[in-house]
Structures are given as structure tokens and as C-alpha cells.
Design a protein around this motif. Structure first.
Motif, PDB file in Angstrom:
ATOM      1  N   MET A   1      11.758 -61.596   2.181  1.00 53.62           N
ATOM      2  CA  MET A   1      12.400 -62.879   1.892  1.00 53.62           C
ATOM      3  C   MET A   1      13.650 -62.689   1.042  1.00 53.62           C
ATOM      4  N   THR A   2      14.641 -63.522   1.284  1.00 55.60           N
ATOM      5  CA  THR A   2      15.845 -63.522   0.463  1.00 55.60           C
ATOM      6  C   THR A   2      15.541 -64.219  -0.862  1.00 55.60           C
ATOM      7  N   PRO A   3      16.368 -64.011  -1.883  1.00 55.09           N
ATOM      8  CA  PRO A   3      16.169 -64.755  -3.132  1.00 55.09           C
ATOM      9  C   PRO A   3      16.150 -66.270  -2.914  1.00 55.09           C
ATOM     10  N   GLN A   4      17.010 -66.749  -2.010  1.00 52.69           N
ATOM     11  CA  GLN A   4      17.013 -68.184  -1.718  1.00 52.69           C
ATOM     12  C   GLN A   4      15.670 -68.626  -1.141  1.00 52.69           C
ATOM     13  N   GLY A   5      15.110 -67.791  -0.267  1.00 53.95           N
ATOM     14  CA  GLY A   5      13.821 -68.112   0.326  1.00 53.95           C
ATOM     15  C   GLY A   5      12.697 -68.078  -0.692  1.00 53.95           C
ATOM     16  N   ILE A   6      12.764 -67.102  -1.596  1.00 53.11           N
ATOM     17  CA  ILE A   6      11.752 -67.002  -2.647  1.00 53.11           C
ATOM     18  C   ILE A   6      11.796 -68.236  -3.541  1.00 53.11           C
ATOM     19  N   LEU A   7      13.011 -68.664  -3.900  1.00 50.27           N
ATOM     20  CA  LEU A   7      13.152 -69.850  -4.748  1.00 50.27           C
ATOM     21  C   LEU A   7      12.569 -71.078  -4.063  1.00 50.27           C
ATOM     22  N   LYS A   8      12.839 -71.207  -2.773  1.00 49.63           N
ATOM     23  CA  LYS A   8      12.334 -72.366  -2.037  1.00 49.63           C
ATOM     24  C   LYS A   8      10.814 -72.350  -1.951  1.00 49.63           C
ATOM     25  N   GLU A   9      10.256 -71.188  -1.614  1.00 54.53           N
ATOM     26  CA  GLU A   9       8.809 -71.089  -1.451  1.00 54.53           C
ATOM     27  C   GLU A   9       8.066 -71.243  -2.775  1.00 54.53           C
ATOM     28  N   SER A  10       8.687 -70.808  -3.857  1.00 51.69           N
ATOM     29  CA  SER A  10       8.030 -70.879  -5.164  1.00 51.69           C
ATOM     30  C   SER A  10       7.957 -72.299  -5.710  1.00 51.69           C
ATOM     31  N   LYS A  11       8.818 -73.187  -5.174  1.00 52.42           N
ATOM     32  CA  LYS A  11       8.886 -74.588  -5.615  1.00 52.42           C
ATOM     33  C   LYS A  11       9.210 -74.713  -7.107  1.00 52.42           C
ATOM     34  N   LEU A  12       9.920 -73.723  -7.628  1.00 58.94           N
ATOM     35  CA  LEU A  12      10.273 -73.756  -9.048  1.00 58.94           C
ATOM     36  C   LEU A  12      11.212 -74.909  -9.380  1.00 58.94           C
TER      37      LEU A  12
END
Length: 306
Positions: A108-119
Motif C-alpha cells: 500500500m502507498t502512504p496515501q492508501g495506508i492513511l485512508k485505510e487507517s481512518k486516522l
């Protein structure tokens, strides 16, 4: 389970050695000649809470380990081995691995990680603080306290460092978050644009750029933390065995902001310590930092706003 050569990366040194993970412990064995065992460590595997992907020297070859006792360490591997090591650790399904990042895909890209984490959603609903949100954004971006060239970044927030009282409901006391730090002064916008448009590398190797330096690098971290070891020593080493001239050192909030407003080449953002570690502003070690040229003022503690 795992045994491989690696490098232990810290803010002050790089140690060659070997990482071993058994079904009970995580080991690092220092193999540096004449200093063998100096940086050896051993931690229970059950303490492992998270492992995050990191770069080192711009290569995607490192992992950062986070433990239950608040210890963390950055380890660099052969680039081809990192994926195997990460996947092996994830396959262990350790009960302590409960970080918001632990179950996210390596691809996953950092953008994808941020989205999936729901931070972001948690931040908006005030489930996490501004500080925690920014620290997590830095983590997702691959930033770490263990590498000064990838140190966490925090933004300048205020632009008023002269008023006795701040009205936080007045938007004019805050920097413009829609613009990078290098053009907080609108007068710099045209200068920066011209630099980009006029630059031409005859070899064609270097791309056009707006800024000749970065908003965060090892030198800027040392600049802010000059009053605290080991950053004092690192700064002196960078300056060929002496402190930089006093006028270039971080000595007051007001002057630091004025430098940003005066020069489009002054683009340093802040570091997390501004928001949790006031000790770095105090010259408790009584270092001789020199005198300012115009006022002849002896540098000591950082001058705070009113």
C-alpha cells in the motif's frame, strides 16, 4: 526464525551487525571491529507491538521495530531481504501487534495506508489529538527519530511572536496553511516562481526546482536542538569543530520567524520537540554559543515570545 546481517541506524551512528529473531527473543549482535558487543541488545519477542517500513539513504530497505517498553530501533537490510523479513514477522501473528498499521498491506502507498487507517476521521471527531495525528502522519510518511535525515516534521502554526496576548479566534495570528513555508510572505511567490522558470541544467540531469533546500534535514534538526546532546556534538562536527556563528543559530522565536519572512531561502519547518520538550530551549549545559554581531548579546537560552 530469522537471522540476517544488517545495520542498526541511530541518530548518532550506524552499527554493522546481525539481527536474530527466535520464538522468544529479538537479538542484535554488534559486529563492529574493536567495538564488538557494545551495542548488543535482547528483547522479548512478546514485546513487539509494531514493525513499520522505512527508507534509508532513499532506498526502501529498512524496518523500524516498536516495543512495549517504548523502545524503538531502525534496522537496515539488503534491499532484497526486507520484504521477506517483514512478511515473516507478520506471519507470526504476535498477540502484541495491535497497531493501526500492523495489518495493512506492505504494497500500500502512504496515501492508501492513511485512508485505510481512518486516522483522519478519528482526528476530525477528536478521538486523537493534533499532536498524535501529526505523529502518525509522520510515521506513515516513513519519518523516524532514529534518522536525522528523516526526522519527524511539525509545522509552524503561529506567525505573531510580538503580541503580549493572542486572540486564537483571530485568523491573522496563524500562518497560511494553504501555502508552503517558503512563501508565507507573499512577496516571495514571484521570486520562487522565477527561480523555477529560469533554472536550466545544460546536462539535463537536474530537474527544475522551487527551493534549493528542504524544509527538514539533518542540519535543521541540529539547528533547533543545538543546546542538547548529542545534537550539540553533531552540530560541532558539522561545523568543522566549532559552533556556527551566533547570528545563524536558533536563538529566538521572533527572529526565526522574521528570517522566514525576509528570505525565500529560509524554509525550515519545526520538529516535534517544540510541542512537548521545552528543555531543548534552555542552555542548561552552559555552552559558549557566541555573541550576536549587532547587539553584542551573549547567546544563552532561546528567547520566548512575550
Amino acid at each position: 526464525i530469522i537471522g540476517t546481517p544488517c545495520s542498526l541506524i541511530t541518530s548518532t551512528f550506524v552499527t554493522e551487525g546481525k539481527l536474530e529473531i527466535t520464538n522468544r527473543y529479538i537479538y542484535f549482535f554488534d559486529s563492529t571491529p574493536q567495538k564488538a558487543c557494545q551495542n548488543d541488545f535482547k528483547y522479548p519477542l512478546s514485546w513487539l507491538q509494531d514493525v513499520q517500513l522505512r527508507r534509508y539513504n532513499l532506498r526502501p530497505s529498512a524496518l523500524e521495530f516498536f516495543l512495549l517498553n517504548q523502545t524503538n530501533f531502525l534496522v537496515n537490510f539488503d534491499k532484497k531481504l526486507r520484504r521477506q523479513i517483514y512478511q515473516k514477522i507478520m506471519s507470526l501473528k504476535l498477540p502484541g501487534m495491535k497497531s493501526v498499521f500492523s495489518n495493512l498491506s506492505m504494497s500500500m502507498t502512504p496515501q492508501g495506508i492513511l485512508k485505510e487507517s481512518k486516522l483522519t476521521e478519528k482526528w476530525v471527531t477528536r478521538e486523537i489529538s493534533n499532536f498524535d495525528y501529526l505523529m502518525m502522519l509522520n510515521a506513515i510518511a516513513g519519518r523516524t527519530f532514529n534518522d536525522l535525515n528523516q526526522y519527524p516534521i511539525f509545522p509552524w502554526i503561529l506567525k505573531d511572536y510580538t503580541s503580549d496576548v493572542l486572540n486564537i479566534n483571530d485568523p491573522n495570528i496563524f500562518r497560511d496553511f494553504s501555502k508552503p513555508i517558503g512563501i508565507q510572505n507573499p512577496k516571495h511567490i514571484e521570486d520562487v516562481r522565477l527561480k523555477y522558470e529560469s533554472f536550466d541544467d545544460p546536462t539535463g540531469l537536474m530537474k527544475k526546482f522551487h527551493y534549493g533546500t528542504h524544509y527538514s534535514n539533518a542540519a535543521s534538526v541540529m539547528h533547533y536542538l543545538i543546546r542538547m546532546e548529542p545534537f550539540t556534538t553533531l552540530h560541532i562536527q558539522l561545523q568543522s569543530g566549532k559552533f556556527d556563528i551566533a547570528d545563524r543559530q536558533f536563538h529566538s522565536f521572533q527572529s526565526a520567524w522574521l528570517n522566514i519572512m525576509d528570505s525565500p531561502n529560509e524554509v525550515k519547518e519545526l520538529i516535534p520537540e517544540f510541542f512537548y520538550l521545552s528543555e531543548f530551549l534552555v542552555n542548561s549545559n552552559k555552552f559558549d554559543l557566541g555573541k550576536l554581531q549587532i547587539s553584542n548579546q551573549i547567546l544563552n537560552d532561546v528567547q520566548l515570545p512575550p
